[in-house]
Design an enzyme around this catalytic site. Structure first.
Site, PDB file in Angstrom:
ATOM      1  CE  LYS A  76      -4.081   1.998   1.327  1.00 34.16           C
ATOM      2  NZ  LYS A  76      -3.869   2.688   0.054  1.00 34.16           N
ATOM      3  CE  LYS A 100       4.559   7.006   7.407  1.00 31.24           C
ATOM      4  NZ  LYS A 100       4.219   8.214   6.648  1.00 31.24           N
ATOM      5  CE  LYS A 112       4.619   7.727  -1.267  1.00 30.11           C
ATOM      6  NZ  LYS A 112       3.932   7.873   0.022  1.00 30.11           N
ATOM      7  CB  THR A 196      -2.460  12.791   8.550  1.00 33.02           C
ATOM      8  OG1 THR A 196      -2.698  11.970   7.410  1.00 33.02           O
ATOM      9  CG2 THR A 196      -0.985  12.818   8.858  1.00 33.02           C
ATOM     10  CG  ASN A 227      -4.675  17.582   4.740  1.00 33.31           C
ATOM     11  OD1 ASN A 227      -4.232  16.615   5.339  1.00 33.31           O
ATOM     12  ND2 ASN A 227      -5.950  17.730   4.483  1.00 33.31           N
ATOM     13  CB  SER A 354      -5.283   4.458   3.390  1.00 31.03           C
ATOM     14  OG  SER A 354      -5.086   5.706   2.814  1.00 31.03           O
TER      15      SER A 354
HETATM   16  P1  NAD Z   1       0.316  20.663   2.278  1.00 28.87           P
HETATM   17  O1  NAD Z   1       0.916  20.877   0.947  1.00 28.87           O
HETATM   18  O2  NAD Z   1      -1.162  20.694   2.432  1.00 28.87           O
HETATM   19  O3  NAD Z   1       0.894  21.752   3.326  1.00 28.87           O
HETATM   20  C1  NAD Z   1       2.265  22.002   3.460  1.00 28.87           C
HETATM   21  C2  NAD Z   1       2.461  23.258   4.301  1.00 28.87           C
HETATM   22  O4  NAD Z   1       3.860  23.473   4.443  1.00 28.87           O
HETATM   23  C3  NAD Z   1       1.874  24.529   3.693  1.00 28.87           C
HETATM   24  O5  NAD Z   1       1.428  25.392   4.711  1.00 28.87           O
HETATM   25  C4  NAD Z   1       3.094  25.140   2.983  1.00 28.87           C
HETATM   26  O6  NAD Z   1       2.965  26.561   2.799  1.00 28.87           O
HETATM   27  C5  NAD Z   1       4.190  24.786   3.974  1.00 28.87           C
HETATM   28  N1  NAD Z   1       5.502  24.746   3.343  1.00 28.87           N
HETATM   29  C6  NAD Z   1       5.830  24.271   2.137  1.00 28.87           C
HETATM   30  N2  NAD Z   1       7.148  24.442   1.909  1.00 28.87           N
HETATM   31  C7  NAD Z   1       7.652  25.033   3.002  1.00 28.87           C
HETATM   32  C8  NAD Z   1       8.937  25.481   3.381  1.00 28.87           C
HETATM   33  N3  NAD Z   1       9.992  25.368   2.531  1.00 28.87           N
HETATM   34  N4  NAD Z   1       9.098  26.035   4.599  1.00 28.87           N
HETATM   35  C9  NAD Z   1       8.048  26.174   5.437  1.00 28.87           C
HETATM   36  N5  NAD Z   1       6.807  25.790   5.136  1.00 28.87           N
HETATM   37  C10 NAD Z   1       6.609  25.237   3.942  1.00 28.87           C
HETATM   38  O7  NAD Z   1       0.935  19.279   2.795  1.00 28.87           O
HETATM   39  P2  NAD Z   1       0.346  18.324   3.927  1.00 28.87           P
HETATM   40  O8  NAD Z   1      -0.556  17.318   3.300  1.00 28.87           O
HETATM   41  O9  NAD Z   1      -0.131  19.147   5.070  1.00 28.87           O
HETATM   42  O10 NAD Z   1       1.664  17.510   4.350  1.00 28.87           O
HETATM   43  C11 NAD Z   1       2.642  18.092   5.201  1.00 28.87           C
HETATM   44  C12 NAD Z   1       3.709  17.053   5.523  1.00 28.87           C
HETATM   45  O11 NAD Z   1       3.090  15.906   6.124  1.00 28.87           O
HETATM   46  C13 NAD Z   1       4.472  16.505   4.321  1.00 28.87           C
HETATM   47  O12 NAD Z   1       5.785  16.202   4.738  1.00 28.87           O
HETATM   48  C14 NAD Z   1       3.757  15.204   4.009  1.00 28.87           C
HETATM   49  O13 NAD Z   1       4.597  14.277   3.333  1.00 28.87           O
HETATM   50  C15 NAD Z   1       3.436  14.720   5.431  1.00 28.87           C
HETATM   51  N6  NAD Z   1       2.323  13.781   5.463  1.00 28.87           N
HETATM   52  C16 NAD Z   1       1.093  14.141   5.026  1.00 28.87           C
HETATM   53  C17 NAD Z   1       0.051  13.223   5.109  1.00 28.87           C
HETATM   54  C18 NAD Z   1      -1.331  13.614   4.682  1.00 28.87           C
HETATM   55  O14 NAD Z   1      -2.263  12.828   4.937  1.00 28.87           O
HETATM   56  N7  NAD Z   1      -1.542  14.760   4.089  1.00 28.87           N
HETATM   57  C19 NAD Z   1       0.277  11.930   5.611  1.00 28.87           C
HETATM   58  C20 NAD Z   1       1.562  11.590   6.061  1.00 28.87           C
HETATM   59  C21 NAD Z   1       2.584  12.533   5.975  1.00 28.87           C
END
Ligand code: NAD
Length: 427
Positions: A76, A100, A112, A196, A227, A354
């Site tokens: 997955k 994970k 992936k 998350t 998010n 998921s």
């Molecule tokens: P997103 O794109 O919705 O939000 C990212 C945030 O980080 C935004 O506020 C953006 O402005 C900020 N950002 C981007 N680049 C930046 C930088 N250089 N410096 C400071 N801030 C910065 O992404 P998300 O879905 O919230 O995911 C955030 C992290 O969590 C990622 O590392 C992602 O891999 C991890 N993650 C997300 C999920 C999920 O369900 N969305 C699950 C597991 C892990």
């Protein structure tokens, strides 16, 4: 001091994985065969996909799907659309997914996928043809009992809906469990968008309770208001934490007396930006070194490094982003007595939701948001408890990351042993 970031300006995930595997090998005495099994993916697929563009030309997009380990169940993991995605990155992320799933105790191995593309330059029609073409190319290798894709960077519910539709057109039958992250109308799960963050809040609550920190009014700084960061701010505020700093890519806001998170959400819904809230404006770098109880990197990788690790003032780090702490910084913080709650536990709420979607799709029984919240909390409390047992029962002091890696590695290797693929000492 030498930088701990490589030539790409970042530490590769594999370096983090390798360092951690070596540590587990040291404390858990992994045999060469065990290490070898963990370091090599089960199957690597790499297909160049031709797609007809709107102007009639054909463009070929390199694509990948890597299924890391199948001992604990079907594989997955998400599919990302990004111009820089390559086989190495996909392999590293597939390995992290395998870990994970094992830490969250859900019956999947990791995978992936990715397509080397900048989706912002495609029309909607081109994006749909590319998404469908990916499924046509890989359909023999995916399926609800084989490998189940999901959204990742630059992919969303609409793309999952096209992909499901393409798979079903080939299979000739409804197969909702082939892919997760679908819109609720097409059998997606309630609660996926905040899962998350809710998982992170549950894990943090467990940690705080376990450490007798008393959560009322603990100061929290969250890097990233996307998010994950936005829902997490909401959940922590509701649970009595004081969210004092938040940021996006443009900068951060800071209010030592606590940000009014519901008011901020209201102004966001009205279309205001983060900075219209009226708090002091600081930089992302300053946010990371604030004197807070809990620091939560929830934006991107490699934010806590040898460049700023000595300035970190937080008592605890909760990794909501993937790999936000380099291995050198992680070692330093642990030496300083700052626990780092690792990504493979802290952000496992997403893959857990998921899994819930897949369970609902395969049983055809659908849950309310309340049921999803309750099951998610139970699952992550269980995952946390498993790591606490490893920490308390070990002869030597183990970090939370070591406990998580030990748990994941043992679970995968024990499953391999039961299948007859490995001989290891009784666990
Ligand atoms: P997103 O794109 O919705 O939000 C990212 C945030 O980080 C935004 O506020 C953006 O402005 C900020 N950002 C981007 N680049 C930046 C930088 N250089 N410096 C400071 N801030 C910065 O992404 P998300 O879905 O919230 O995911 C955030 C992290 O969590 C990622 O590392 C992602 O891999 C991890 N993650 C997300 C999920 C999920 O369900 N969305 C699950 C597991 C892990």
């Amino acid at each position: 001091m030498d930088s701990d970031l490589g030539h790409r300006g970042q530490e590769t995930l594999c370096e983090v994985c390798t360092t951690e595997l070596d540590r587990v090998a040291e404390v858990g005495l992994l045999s060469d065969r065990e290490l070898d099994l963990l370091q090599r993916p089960k199957q690597k697929l790499n297909i160049n996909i031709p797609v007809r563009m709107d102007d009639g030309s054909i463009e070929v997009f390199p694509s990948f799907r890597i299924q890391y380990n199948t001992a604990r169940g079907p594989t997955k993991g998400g599919i990302r659309f990004h111009p820089a995605v390559d086989a190495d990155e996909v392999e590293e992320l597939a390995f992290l997914m395998a870990l994970k799933c094992a830490v969250a105790n859900i019956p999947f191995g990791g995978a992936k996928g990715g397509i080397q593309v900048d989706p912002s330059r495609l029309s909607t029609g081109e994006l749909e043809r590319l998404s469908r073409a990916y499924i046509r190319e890989y359909h023999q290798n995916i399926g609800p009992n084989t490998d189940i894709p999901a959204p990742d960077v630059n992919t969303d519910g609409q793309i999952m809906a096209w992909m499901r539709d393409e798979y079903e057109a080939i299979a000739g039958r409804q197969t909702p469990g082939v892919i997760t992250g679908k819109p609720p109308l097409l059998d997606g799960s309630e609660g996926r968008e905040f899962a998350t963050s809710l998982g992170g809040a549950v894990v943090l609550n467990e940690f705080v309770r376990e450490s007798n920190m008393g959560n009322h009014g603990l100061d929290v700084a969250i890097q990233g208001f996307g998010n994950v960061g936005s829902y997490l701010a909401k959940f922590l505020h509701e649970r009595g934490y004081s969210v004092v700093a938040l940021s996006n890519i443009e900068g951060a806001i800071y209010d030592a007396s606590g940000i009014d998170v519901p008011a901020l959400f209201e102004s966001y819904e009205d279309g205001d930006d983060l900075f219209a809230y009226g708090a002091e404006r600081i930089t992302n770098a300053e946010l990371l070194t604030l004197p807070v109880d809990i620091l939560i990197p929830a934006a991107i990788e490699d934010q806590i490094t040898s460049d700023n690790m000595e300035e970190i003032q937080a008592d605890v780090v909760l990794e909501m982003a993937n790999a936000p702490t380099t291995s050198r910084a992680d070692a330093y913080l642990n030496e300083q007595g700052v626990p780092v709650i690792p990504d493979i536990l802290a952000n496992a709420g997403g893959v857990t939701a998921s899994y819930f979607e897949w369970v609902q799709n395969t049983t055809n029984e659908y849950w309310t948001e309340e049921q999803v919240r309750k099951k998610l909390a139970d699952q992550l409390q269980g995952a946390f408890a498993n790591l606490r047992v490893i920490k308390t029962e070990s002869d030597e002091e183990r970090t939370w990351r070591e406990a998580a890696y030990t748990r994941a590695v043992d679970s995968i290797l024990d499953a391999e042993q039961l299948r007859g693929n490995l001989t290891r000492d009784a666990p």
